[in-house]
Design an enzyme around this catalytic site. Structure first.
Site, PDB file in Angstrom:
ATOM      1  N   ASP A  32      24.410  12.972  72.129  1.00 32.56           N
ATOM      2  CA  ASP A  32      23.274  13.788  72.576  1.00 32.56           C
ATOM      3  C   ASP A  32      23.468  14.346  73.989  1.00 32.56           C
ATOM      4  O   ASP A  32      22.632  15.121  74.460  1.00 32.56           O
ATOM      5  CB  ASP A  32      21.963  12.989  72.492  1.00 32.56           C
ATOM      6  CG  ASP A  32      21.518  12.806  71.042  1.00 32.56           C
ATOM      7  OD1 ASP A  32      22.151  13.370  70.136  1.00 32.56           O
ATOM      8  OD2 ASP A  32      20.523  12.081  70.826  1.00 32.56           O
ATOM      9  N   ARG A  88      23.094  15.317  57.382  1.00 30.68           N
ATOM     10  CA  ARG A  88      22.421  14.157  57.972  1.00 30.68           C
ATOM     11  C   ARG A  88      21.857  13.299  56.851  1.00 30.68           C
ATOM     12  O   ARG A  88      20.660  13.324  56.568  1.00 30.68           O
ATOM     13  CB  ARG A  88      21.341  14.601  58.963  1.00 30.68           C
ATOM     14  CG  ARG A  88      21.933  15.349  60.138  1.00 30.68           C
ATOM     15  CD  ARG A  88      20.921  15.641  61.214  1.00 30.68           C
ATOM     16  NE  ARG A  88      20.540  14.461  61.973  1.00 30.68           N
ATOM     17  CZ  ARG A  88      19.812  14.502  63.076  1.00 30.68           C
ATOM     18  NH1 ARG A  88      19.373  15.647  63.541  1.00 30.68           N
ATOM     19  NH2 ARG A  88      19.503  13.391  63.719  1.00 30.68           N
ATOM     20  N   LYS A 137      12.421   9.682  74.253  1.00 27.96           N
ATOM     21  CA  LYS A 137      12.008  10.325  72.989  1.00 27.96           C
ATOM     22  C   LYS A 137      12.417   9.474  71.792  1.00 27.96           C
ATOM     23  O   LYS A 137      11.611   9.200  70.912  1.00 27.96           O
ATOM     24  CB  LYS A 137      12.642  11.707  72.880  1.00 27.96           C
ATOM     25  CG  LYS A 137      12.602  12.294  71.486  1.00 27.96           C
ATOM     26  CD  LYS A 137      13.468  13.532  71.383  1.00 27.96           C
ATOM     27  CE  LYS A 137      13.706  13.970  69.961  1.00 27.96           C
ATOM     28  NZ  LYS A 137      14.680  13.175  69.207  1.00 27.96           N
ATOM     29  N   ASN A 138      13.667   9.063  71.751  1.00 30.90           N
ATOM     30  CA  ASN A 138      14.149   8.387  70.543  1.00 30.90           C
ATOM     31  C   ASN A 138      13.563   6.984  70.374  1.00 30.90           C
ATOM     32  O   ASN A 138      13.534   6.464  69.260  1.00 30.90           O
ATOM     33  CB  ASN A 138      15.679   8.363  70.511  1.00 30.90           C
ATOM     34  CG  ASN A 138      16.254   9.729  70.181  1.00 30.90           C
ATOM     35  OD1 ASN A 138      15.522  10.625  69.755  1.00 30.90           O
ATOM     36  ND2 ASN A 138      17.544   9.904  70.401  1.00 30.90           N
ATOM     37  N   CYS A 178      16.866  18.404  63.993  1.00 26.82           N
ATOM     38  CA  CYS A 178      17.963  19.268  64.412  1.00 26.82           C
ATOM     39  C   CYS A 178      19.047  19.264  63.353  1.00 26.82           C
ATOM     40  O   CYS A 178      19.353  18.235  62.756  1.00 26.82           O
ATOM     41  CB  CYS A 178      18.550  18.787  65.728  1.00 26.82           C
ATOM     42  SG  CYS A 178      17.465  19.095  67.120  1.00 26.82           S
ATOM     43  N   ARG A 183      10.617  20.000  71.935  1.00 26.67           N
ATOM     44  CA  ARG A 183      10.553  18.810  71.076  1.00 26.67           C
ATOM     45  C   ARG A 183      10.918  17.553  71.850  1.00 26.67           C
ATOM     46  O   ARG A 183      10.440  16.462  71.526  1.00 26.67           O
ATOM     47  CB  ARG A 183      11.528  18.943  69.901  1.00 26.67           C
ATOM     48  CG  ARG A 183      11.045  19.795  68.758  1.00 26.67           C
ATOM     49  CD  ARG A 183      11.953  19.605  67.558  1.00 26.67           C
ATOM     50  NE  ARG A 183      12.330  18.207  67.456  1.00 26.67           N
ATOM     51  CZ  ARG A 183      13.513  17.759  67.049  1.00 26.67           C
ATOM     52  NH1 ARG A 183      14.438  18.590  66.678  1.00 26.67           N
ATOM     53  NH2 ARG A 183      13.766  16.467  67.011  1.00 26.67           N
TER      54      ARG A 183
HETATM   55  C1  UD1 Z   1      19.926   9.247  66.167  1.00 26.76           C
HETATM   56  C2  UD1 Z   1      19.263  10.090  67.217  1.00 26.76           C
HETATM   57  C3  UD1 Z   1      20.073  11.361  67.451  1.00 26.76           C
HETATM   58  C4  UD1 Z   1      21.517  10.998  67.787  1.00 26.76           C
HETATM   59  C5  UD1 Z   1      22.106  10.040  66.763  1.00 26.76           C
HETATM   60  C6  UD1 Z   1      23.469   9.520  67.155  1.00 26.76           C
HETATM   61  C7  UD1 Z   1      16.959   9.517  66.893  1.00 26.76           C
HETATM   62  C8  UD1 Z   1      15.614   9.962  66.439  1.00 26.76           C
HETATM   63  N1  UD1 Z   1      17.923  10.416  66.777  1.00 26.76           N
HETATM   64  O1  UD1 Z   1      19.952  10.040  64.981  1.00 26.76           O
HETATM   65  O2  UD1 Z   1      19.478  12.073  68.513  1.00 26.76           O
HETATM   66  O3  UD1 Z   1      22.310  12.172  67.822  1.00 26.76           O
HETATM   67  O4  UD1 Z   1      21.245   8.911  66.580  1.00 26.76           O
HETATM   68  O5  UD1 Z   1      23.400   8.854  68.377  1.00 26.76           O
HETATM   69  O6  UD1 Z   1      17.125   8.405  67.375  1.00 26.76           O
HETATM   70  N2  UD1 Z   1      24.950   8.514  58.602  1.00 26.76           N
HETATM   71  C9  UD1 Z   1      25.282   8.341  57.284  1.00 26.76           C
HETATM   72  N3  UD1 Z   1      24.341   7.835  56.436  1.00 26.76           N
HETATM   73  C10 UD1 Z   1      23.097   7.471  56.873  1.00 26.76           C
HETATM   74  C11 UD1 Z   1      22.772   7.628  58.221  1.00 26.76           C
HETATM   75  C12 UD1 Z   1      23.722   8.160  59.072  1.00 26.76           C
HETATM   76  O7  UD1 Z   1      26.397   8.665  56.871  1.00 26.76           O
HETATM   77  O8  UD1 Z   1      22.297   7.008  56.056  1.00 26.76           O
HETATM   78  C13 UD1 Z   1      25.939   9.083  59.532  1.00 26.76           C
HETATM   79  C14 UD1 Z   1      25.484  10.427  60.091  1.00 26.76           C
HETATM   80  O9  UD1 Z   1      25.851  11.494  59.234  1.00 26.76           O
HETATM   81  C15 UD1 Z   1      26.207  10.473  61.417  1.00 26.76           C
HETATM   82  C16 UD1 Z   1      26.271   8.997  61.843  1.00 26.76           C
HETATM   83  O10 UD1 Z   1      26.024   8.235  60.664  1.00 26.76           O
HETATM   84  O11 UD1 Z   1      27.509  10.953  61.242  1.00 26.76           O
HETATM   85  C17 UD1 Z   1      25.299   8.569  62.907  1.00 26.76           C
HETATM   86  O12 UD1 Z   1      23.997   8.917  62.507  1.00 26.76           O
HETATM   87  P1  UD1 Z   1      22.712   8.082  62.981  1.00 26.76           P
HETATM   88  O13 UD1 Z   1      23.120   7.112  64.064  1.00 26.76           O
HETATM   89  O14 UD1 Z   1      22.036   7.558  61.795  1.00 26.76           O
HETATM   90  O15 UD1 Z   1      21.818   9.218  63.638  1.00 26.76           O
HETATM   91  P2  UD1 Z   1      20.243   9.360  63.587  1.00 26.76           P
HETATM   92  O16 UD1 Z   1      19.615   8.021  63.572  1.00 26.76           O
HETATM   93  O17 UD1 Z   1      19.867  10.351  62.555  1.00 26.76           O
END
Ligand code: UD1
Length: 418
Positions: free
Chosen positions: A305, A122, A22-23, A117, A397
């Site tokens: 996850d 986020r 999915k990701n 989610c 999803r």
């Molecule tokens: C992706 C995955 C999600 C998974 C997560 C962590 C997808 C579509 N989703 O989410 O299923 O749980 O990785 O493995 O691939 N953060 C910031 N600022 C930012 C971005 C992130 O502070 O601009 C923080 C977030 O709050 C969180 C951490 O970084 O604490 C990791 O987030 P991130 O790796 O970005 O997760 P996603 O890409 O949203």
């Protein structure tokens, strides 16, 4: 609104084939709009998020057609709109990859802020900081993000925090920037590598994906490519844990065993028997299983996850286990639901202290998000009696054909539509 009715205490036995990731899919599909000729994407999972992204591309003026359930032809040769501002876009978090993709191709993008989610704040500050570092002007207002630039210029970007989404979004934009971009402290998740491989097949020049430092030499144009998505590490982990929680014997097929290392090490510690093959893993388990401590981390650490699913398993293991959630600040909302099934869990900040109980008992529960929903199914499979799970839209999803895959292993899950 669908519900799943699960009759518990069935031992899972047999083989299950894992779908595409999915990701990875949700990054590769938006990336396809960057090409000036069609792409064919294979091994896509047949899940709601993929259908929503296709719908978005259609609305943007591109063409998506499924050649079969898992093969998608995407044609954006004539370009697409550069603004995805309609409501649907907010439904999936990965819509924000359109920002990076549009910025790359058109040097302008406007996208509604992502949903997805909800497990804590986020933010997307790191994504936007990356675009700005490449020379874009980025504005946020009324739930929209607008980014534009005359030229994107490659630069060196250090990520304050490891972020999958920011790494991917910057990689997308930098693929068509002028000169070289380096992303330091980059995310190393398998789907980061998968996207880099697809972009490279489209003519991009990306090196180092899967390590801390990714180096991208921008190119002027990208063309379409035929690409096969990697197997889903999280779906695979969910079925592996399902085998363990039901004292089952399951061959989990079409996976990359290396991607499962953090989970297999943990299951091994818990006394689960693991047989690794080239592209499959066999899981055999007998009770009692040992308790264990789990800390979630970015790849190659234990994936957040799989945290709800392993919490369900640890809840019926002997002794006290401690989970430390290091990625998200609020990923324990589902614990109340697990408690309804009999789990004994105390939350203390980022830690969950789990006191193992012999069995769950059936109850009415909700899937509070995608992976929490998977944890409810796992707990229900191991519960005495009947469990009713609502919020199934979250599960749909990200899990293809979920009840049929489990039922083929001997589970008893019925979907009802109200
Ligand atoms: C992706 C995955 C999600 C998974 C997560 C962590 C997808 C579509 N989703 O989410 O299923 O749980 O990785 O493995 O691939 N953060 C910031 N600022 C930012 C971005 C992130 O502070 O601009 C923080 C977030 O709050 C969180 C951490 O970084 O604490 C990791 O987030 P991130 O790796 O970005 O997760 P996603 O890409 O949203």
């Amino acid at each position: 609104m669908d519900k799943l009715i699960v009759q518990g205490r069935r031992r899972l036995v047999g083989e299950v084939t894992i779908s595409g990731a999915k990701n990875a899919a949700v990054a590769v599909i938006p990336a396809a709009i960057m090409a000036d000729s069609p792409s064919v994407l294979e091994n896509l999972p047949a899940i709601e998020d993929v259908r929503s992204l296709c719908h978005t591309i259609e609305k943007l003026g591109g063409h998506c057609s499924f050649q079969d359930a898992h093969t998608l032809h995407i044609d954006c040769s004539n370009g697409t709109a550069h603004h995805a501002t309609f409501e649907e876009v907010q439904k999936i978090r990965a819509s924000y990859y359109f920002l990076g993709a549009m910025l790359a191709r058109y040097k302008k993008a406007e996208v509604a802020m992502p949903g997805g989610c909800n497990f804590g704040v986020r933010p997307i500050d790191l994504h936007l900081k990356g675009f700005r570092a490449l020379g874009a002007i980025v504005e946020e207002s009324n739930g929209m993000v607008r980014a534009y630039a005359d030229r994107l210029i490659g630069t060196s970007i250090y990520m304050d925090q490891v972020s999958v989404g920011a790494t991917i979004n910057i990689m997308l934009a930098a693929s068509m920037a002028e000169g070289i971009t380096t992303i330091e402290n980059a995310a190393k998740e398998p789907h980061v590598v998968d996207l880099a491989n697809y972009l490279n097949m489209m003519g991009a020049n990306i090196k180092g994906a899967g390590t801390d430092v990714i180096r991208i030499r921008g190119v002027e144009k990208l063309h379409g490519a035929q690409y096969t998505i990697i197997p889903d590490q999280i779906e695979a982990g969910t079925y592996m844990i399902a085998a363990a929680i039901t004292s089952g014997d399951v061959l989990v097929k079409n996976i990359i065993p290396k991607h499962m290392d953090s989970l297999t090490a943990k299951l091994d510690e818990m006394n689960v028997t693991i047989e690794e093959h080239d592209d499959s893993i066999r899981i055999t388990a007998n009770r009692p299983l040992h308790c264990a401590n789990v800390k979630t981390m970015s790849y190659p650490g234990f994936p957040t996850d799989l945290q709800p699913q392993i919490a369900a398993l640890l809840s019926v293991c002997e002794g006290t286990s401690v989970i430390t959630e290091n990625v998200w600040d609020n990923r324990y909302q589902y614990i109340d639901e697990l408690r309804k099934l009999g789990a004994q869990v105390v939350i203390d900040g980022r830690k969950a202290h789990i006191e193992g109980v012999p069995y769950f008992h059936g109850a009415k529960v909700s899937a509070t998000d995608l992976r929490a929903g998977a944890a409810m199914i796992l707990a229900a499979l191991a519960a005495e009696g009947t469990t009713e799970i609502d919020g199934v839209k979250y599960i749909d999803r990200g899990y293809e054909d979920v009840e049929n895959k489990f039922n083929a292993l001997g589970a008893d899950i019925t979907r009802i539509t109200i």
